[in-house]
Design a protein around this motif. Structure first.
Motif, PDB file in Angstrom:
ATOM      1  N   SER A   1      -0.743   0.215  -5.639  1.00  0.00           N
ATOM      2  CA  SER A   1      -0.077  -0.983  -5.114  1.00  0.00           C
ATOM      3  C   SER A   1       1.186  -1.287  -5.914  1.00  0.00           C
TER       4      SER A   1
ATOM      5  N   GLY B   1       2.439  -6.337  -6.313  1.00  0.00           N
ATOM      6  CA  GLY B   1       1.817  -5.023  -6.464  1.00  0.00           C
ATOM      7  C   GLY B   1       1.369  -4.694  -7.868  1.00  0.00           C
TER       8      GLY B   1
ATOM      9  N   PRO C   1      -5.084  -6.103  -5.826  1.00  0.00           N
ATOM     10  CA  PRO C   1      -4.998  -6.260  -4.372  1.00  0.00           C
ATOM     11  C   PRO C   1      -6.021  -7.278  -3.877  1.00  0.00           C
TER      12      PRO C   1
ATOM     13  N   TYR D   1       0.848  -1.193   0.000  1.00  0.00           N
ATOM     14  CA  TYR D   1       0.000   0.000   0.000  1.00  0.00           C
ATOM     15  C   TYR D   1       0.885   1.245   0.000  1.00  0.00           C
TER      16      TYR D   1
END
Length: 285
Positions: free
Chosen positions: A220, A173, A178, A114
């Motif tokens: 991400s 990522g 996610p 994050y």
């Protein structure tokens, strides 16, 4: 040649050898920049420092071998600033990578990343649109997502097999949505909305099964790149700290040996004069 000259020469030769891992660290960061880190300016300060130590050490070695005072002064003067620059680089590297790590995900071996977990100069630079377009293009060109595909006996891996994989930060990522988005696994880089639920994160709407898009525009992905850069810099910084400690010790010893040479040079005329005066005169008939 005095013993202290031998000491100075040995220290300079060893310092030359110490420049190799520093230069190697910069080259390694450069290779990472061409692979998955994709931030291409970070390695240059380290490469410049490594080359500078190499050149200055050779000058100091030559000065010790030929007892050239000018070269020795040049070595001591410039090496002081090189050590200061290395200290500054290490402090900078730790300061810009002091925060951020992946978050554990239930029933997954990999972590999610994050952007809000990172902050500071490096995060702002990576997240800036003008830079991110280049970084995202670099990540895409590295084909890191394409290389994720696996088969078992010619059959693509199942969702459970994928969930048990330890993905690196860029793979997690940039190459998949996610976990909080609730997408359903089809293969490593193809996911569907399943029952229709999509999480509230902005990354959930940015995910695209187009292999040229995936999650390269997601926060991400930016966080994954930052995590990779952080890991690379921390590895190089540990080596640099060890080399810095040795350099400082060698520099102090070199200064002491050089001062000892200067003291002996200043004492020599006086000592020779005393020896000449002490010689008995020749008696002539």
């Amino acid at each position: 040649m005095r013993a202290s000259n031998h000491v100075i020469g040995f220290l300079n030769f060893t310092t030359f050898l110490l420049s190799v891992p520093i230069l190697g660290g910069g080259i390694w960061l450069s290779s990472r920049a061409n692979n998955t880190d994709c931030l291409k300016f970070l390695q240059w300060p380290l490469i410049v420092i490594g080359v500078s130590i190499m050149v200055v050490s050779l000058a100091g070695f030559a000065g010790a071998c030929y007892r050239n005072t000018v070269l020795m002064w040049f070595y001591l003067f410039v090496m002081f600033f090189i050590i200061a620059a290395l200290i500054g680089f290490i402090i900078f590297a730790y300061a810009v990578t002091d925060k951020g790590s992946g978050r554990a995900v239930p029933n997954r071996a990999y972590k999610d990343y994050y952007l809000q977990d990172y902050s500071g100069w490096l995060e702002e630079r990576v997240a800036r649109n003008s830079y991110w377009r280049k970084i995202a293009s670099c990540v895409r060109d590295s084909k890191v997502c394409k290389k994720m595909g696996r088969t078992v006996d010619g059959v693509p891996e199942t969702a459970d097999m994928f969930y048990s994989r330890k993905l690196n930060s860029v793979q997690s990522g940039c190459c998949k949505p996610p976990t909080e988005c609730g997408y359903t696994y089809v293969n490593e880089t193809t996911w569907t909305t399943g029952a229709g639920y999509v999480g509230t994160s902005t990354d959930c709407t940015l995910w695209n099964n187009d292999q040229a898009e995936l999650c390269y525009s997601c926060n991400s992905c930016k966080a994954g790149v930052l995590a990779n850069i952080r890991r690379s810099w921390r590895k190089v910084s540990v080596i640099n700290i060890v080399i810095l400690i040795v350099l400082v010790i060698f520099y102090v010893i070199g200064c002491a040996a050089f001062r000892n040479n200067r003291r002996i040079d200043n004492d020599e005329p006086y000592g020779e004069a005393r020896m000449t005066k002490a010689q008995p005169s020749t008696f002539q008939l």
